[in-house]
Design an enzyme around this catalytic site. Structure first.
Site, mmCIF file in Angstrom:
data_model
loop_
_atom_site.group_PDB
_atom_site.id
_atom_site.type_symbol
_atom_site.label_atom_id
_atom_site.label_comp_id
_atom_site.label_asym_id
_atom_site.label_seq_id
_atom_site.Cartn_x
_atom_site.Cartn_y
_atom_site.Cartn_z
ATOM 1 N N GLN A 1 -2.260 0.414 -10.604
ATOM 2 C CA GLN A 1 -2.502 -1.015 -10.442
ATOM 3 C C GLN A 1 -3.682 -1.528 -11.240
ATOM 4 O O GLN A 1 -3.920 -2.741 -11.284
ATOM 5 C CB GLN A 1 -2.686 -1.359 -8.968
ATOM 6 C CG GLN A 1 -3.962 -0.844 -8.321
ATOM 7 C CD GLN A 1 -3.998 -1.139 -6.835
ATOM 8 O OE1 GLN A 1 -3.363 -0.443 -6.031
ATOM 9 N NE2 GLN A 1 -4.734 -2.177 -6.456
ATOM 10 N N HIS B 1 -5.088 -1.478 2.665
ATOM 11 C CA HIS B 1 -4.422 -0.983 1.460
ATOM 12 C C HIS B 1 -2.951 -0.723 1.755
ATOM 13 O O HIS B 1 -2.597 -0.143 2.795
ATOM 14 C CB HIS B 1 -5.106 0.316 1.014
ATOM 15 C CG HIS B 1 -4.568 0.906 -0.241
ATOM 16 N ND1 HIS B 1 -4.289 0.169 -1.375
ATOM 17 C CD2 HIS B 1 -4.255 2.200 -0.563
ATOM 18 C CE1 HIS B 1 -3.839 0.969 -2.332
ATOM 19 N NE2 HIS B 1 -3.806 2.196 -1.857
ATOM 20 N N ASN C 1 0.878 6.547 -3.802
ATOM 21 C CA ASN C 1 -0.193 5.586 -4.027
ATOM 22 C C ASN C 1 0.021 4.880 -5.358
ATOM 23 O O ASN C 1 0.950 5.209 -6.115
ATOM 24 C CB ASN C 1 -1.546 6.300 -3.992
ATOM 25 C CG ASN C 1 -2.685 5.386 -3.578
ATOM 26 O OD1 ASN C 1 -2.513 4.170 -3.453
ATOM 27 N ND2 ASN C 1 -3.851 5.956 -3.369
#
Length: 361
Positions: A164, A309, A329
């Site tokens: 990201q 998160h 993740n």
């Protein structure tokens, strides 16, 4: 710290790889021009090995600092993180811990930078209110013997780990990952969907604020209203919020709504994962998670705060008598266990079971 991309070598590659079908007119033409100016994907941060001091860190990470004062600040942050790694790893070595840490490319980030750049879960009353329209009750298989272990990666239902960057867009990666997996389960084909579509086009009144945060349920709600989500290769990630360029011809998947797991119901989580597909969930991310290397991440401190998160749960298993969740993740493939981490299962550890949902495809 923003990880700088060297774009020029990728210009020709991006221009060659990303074509668009007819019928999109000026939207496609303008977007094609934008794509020719950027790299198609953010590279993962580099792997660091045997880092002994700040000099090693700088040399291996390739980072540079704007001033002597900034460098001094970063060295202090690095030293604190190095001490944390050494302390936790001594416990791991002595058998007192189930997880190991490592000095990685994020080791010079302040906690505020970590939260802003590498998390991004944000909820709002307007987002909650709008999302209700497309929330349905989960349909759970009953009287079905569930396997002791399950991993959608082994089935081919998970796309490669993504990064990201320094955009607080974790929510978009959790949402796309869940849709990718559920489309695969239904069709046998695995799409690679566009987080950038969500970052650019998601609306504030629906609870989506691009790099300033969002929530996976709001993303599912938005995608139903947009009537689809773009293919990643046709709408690539650029690590910032830009103008919305979505057009129907870019769509790679559609959903009709989403279902939410009852909070703290890990048995239902297990049922959905084993019978339907991955789950987009929330966790409380700490600095120790930022430095995670391998093992079952069982830092009790993460049970003391609120979730911040968004991640994707793709499977579950057991190691040495300890049950765990397999979590994808969005911090690059060089972080953790090839971009994944494992959390204790059956304890709502780090809030993993507090906010789990999945798309209806």
């Amino acid at each position: 710290m923003k990880l700088v991309l060297i774009l020029l070598p990728f210009v020709a590659l991006a221009s060659a790889q990303f074509g668009f079908g007819g019928g999109l007119g000026n939207v496609a033409n303008n977007f094609r021009q934008r794509v020719s100016d950027i790299a198609s994907r953010l590279p993962s941060p580099p792997v660091l090995t045997n880092v002994q001091d700040f000099g090693d860190f700088v040399a291996q990470s390739g980072k540079s600092y704007i001033s002597a004062a900034d460098r001094q600040l970063r060295e202090g942050i690095f030293s604190a993180h190095k001490n944390l790694v050494d302390t936790k790893n001594l416990a791991f070595k002595n058998g007192a811990s189930t997880y190991e840490l490592a000095v990685n490319a994020f080791a010079d980030l302040t906690n505020a930078e970590f939260l802003k750049q590498l998390t991004g879960l944000r909820k709002s009353s307007s987002g909650d209110q709008s999302a209700k329209e497309h929330r349905v009750l989960p349909k759970l298989a009953t009287n079905v013997a569930l396997p002791d272990t399950f991993d959608w990666r082994q089935k081919g239902g998970v796309t490669p780990v993504k990064f990201q960057g320094d955009c607080g867009s974790c929510w978009s990666f959790a949402a796309t990952g869940a849709i990718e997996g559920h489309v695969f389960r239904k069709t046998g084909k695995l799409p690679n969907l566009s987080e950038q579509n969500l970052v650019d086009c998601g609306q504030e009144d629906l609870g989506l604020a691009g790099c300033d945060g969002g929530f996976q349920e709001y993303a599912f709600n938005f995608i139903t209203q947009q009537n689809g989500i773009a293919v990643g290769d046709k709408y690539p990630y650029v690590d910032k919020k830009d103008t919305c360029k979505y057009a129907k011809g870019l769509s790679g998947a559609q959903i009709t709504g989403f279902a939410a797991i009852p909070p703290k119901d890990e048995q239902s989580m297990k049922t959905v994962i084993a019978t339907q597909g991955p789950l987009a969930c929330s966790v409380n991310g700490l600095e120790s998670l930022l430095l995670y290397k391998r093992g079952i991440y069982a830092d009790e401190e993460c049970n003391k705060g609120e979730v911040n998160h968004s991640i994707l749960v793709v499977g579950y298993g057991t190691e040495n008598g300890k049950d765990y969740w397999i979590v994808k993740n969005s911090w690059g493939k060089n972080w953790g266990e090839d971009g994944y981490f494992r959390l204790p299962r059956g304890q709502n550890f780090c809030g993993i079971a507090s906010e789990c949902s999945y798309p209806v495809v």
